[in-house]
Write a protein that holds these residues in place. Structure first.
Motif, PDB file in Angstrom:
ATOM      1  N   GLU A  63       0.823  -1.217   0.000  1.00  0.00           N
ATOM      2  CA  GLU A  63       0.000   0.000   0.000  1.00  0.00           C
ATOM      3  C   GLU A  63       0.857   1.268   0.000  1.00  0.00           C
ATOM      4  OE1 GLU A  63      -1.663   0.144   4.443  1.00  0.00           O
ATOM      5  OE2 GLU A  63      -2.008  -1.776   3.422  1.00  0.00           O
ATOM      6  N   LYS A  66       1.962   1.705  -3.579  1.00  0.00           N
ATOM      7  CA  LYS A  66       0.839   2.201  -4.381  1.00  0.00           C
ATOM      8  C   LYS A  66       0.623   3.688  -4.139  1.00  0.00           C
ATOM      9  CE  LYS A  66      -2.061  -1.877  -4.953  1.00  0.00           C
ATOM     10  NZ  LYS A  66      -3.365  -2.483  -4.648  1.00  0.00           N
ATOM     11  N   ASP A  67       0.717   4.112  -2.891  1.00  0.00           N
ATOM     12  CA  ASP A  67       0.547   5.524  -2.555  1.00  0.00           C
ATOM     13  C   ASP A  67       1.637   6.371  -3.206  1.00  0.00           C
ATOM     14  OD1 ASP A  67      -0.578   7.774  -0.970  1.00  0.00           O
ATOM     15  OD2 ASP A  67       1.402   7.681  -0.007  1.00  0.00           O
ATOM     16  N   TRP A  69       3.458   5.581  -5.847  1.00  0.00           N
ATOM     17  CA  TRP A  69       3.304   5.543  -7.302  1.00  0.00           C
ATOM     18  C   TRP A  69       2.168   6.459  -7.753  1.00  0.00           C
ATOM     19  CZ3 TRP A  69       6.015   4.702 -11.333  1.00  0.00           C
ATOM     20  CH2 TRP A  69       5.405   4.578 -12.571  1.00  0.00           C
ATOM     21  N   ARG A  70       1.110   6.522  -6.967  1.00  0.00           N
ATOM     22  CA  ARG A  70      -0.013   7.393  -7.319  1.00  0.00           C
ATOM     23  C   ARG A  70       0.443   8.848  -7.439  1.00  0.00           C
ATOM     24  NH1 ARG A  70      -3.211   7.022  -2.934  1.00  0.00           N
ATOM     25  NH2 ARG A  70      -3.035   9.184  -2.354  1.00  0.00           N
ATOM     26  N   HIS A  71       1.380   9.244  -6.613  1.00  0.00           N
ATOM     27  CA  HIS A  71       1.839  10.625  -6.623  1.00  0.00           C
ATOM     28  C   HIS A  71       2.955  10.888  -7.628  1.00  0.00           C
ATOM     29  CE1 HIS A  71       0.039  10.501  -2.465  1.00  0.00           C
ATOM     30  NE2 HIS A  71      -0.684  11.355  -3.140  1.00  0.00           N
ATOM     31  N   GLY A  73       3.861   8.706 -10.205  1.00  0.00           N
ATOM     32  CA  GLY A  73       3.665   7.977 -11.460  1.00  0.00           C
ATOM     33  C   GLY A  73       3.484   8.873 -12.674  1.00  0.00           C
ATOM     34  N   LYS A  74       2.764   9.962 -12.503  1.00  0.00           N
ATOM     35  CA  LYS A  74       2.547  10.878 -13.625  1.00  0.00           C
ATOM     36  C   LYS A  74       3.858  11.507 -14.083  1.00  0.00           C
ATOM     37  CE  LYS A  74      -2.005  11.900 -11.919  1.00  0.00           C
ATOM     38  NZ  LYS A  74      -2.597  12.606 -10.815  1.00  0.00           N
TER      39      LYS A  74
END
Length: 128
Positions: A63, A66-67, A69-71, A73-74
């Motif tokens: 998790e 994932k957190d 990468w969410r920030h 990743g872009k």
């Protein structure tokens, strides 16, 4: 094999002053901004330093990744796209390994390096 590594190193260093070199400033800056925002949020919510938690907390590693990468990743995807454009423009071909190295260095490394220290500094500022 040695010739491949030599080409990779030469190509990586040629990016520093070639076309589109502005991304070596803009993309890490974007990663720093996201790391600062996320580090402050972590401190306010009492979370541990991000990279340290990823390494030492196997139960929550998925998790946490994932957190992160969410920030970031872009920024990583933008780094990949810009490096593809650069390679096509300069080399008239695409080297996927170089793309991943450049994107990782420009987007993920600054994020991982700064998110934890920003968290710690924010906590220190609260205590005083």
């Amino acid at each position: 094999m040695e010739a491949i590594w030599q080409r990779i190193v030469e190509n990586l260093f040629s990016r520093l002053d070639g076309p589109m070199h502005f991304r070596f400033i803009i993309q890490p800056l974007m990663a720093v901004i996201f790391a600062t925002i996320d580090g402050i949020k972590d401190a306010k919510s009492g979370k541990p330093a991000y990279f340290w938690a990823v390494i030492t907390n196997p139960r929550h590693r998925k998790e946490l990744l994932k957190d992160g990468w969410r920030h970031v990743g872009k920024i990583f995807v933008i780094a990949v796209i810009l490096d593809i454009v650069y390679q096509i423009k300069v080399h008239h071909s695409v080297y996927p390994g170089e793309i991943l190295i450049v994107a990782f260095v420009l987007a993920i490394v600054p994020y991982l390096i700064l998110r934890g220290p920003v968290n710690r500094l924010t906590r220190l500022g609260k205590k005083q």
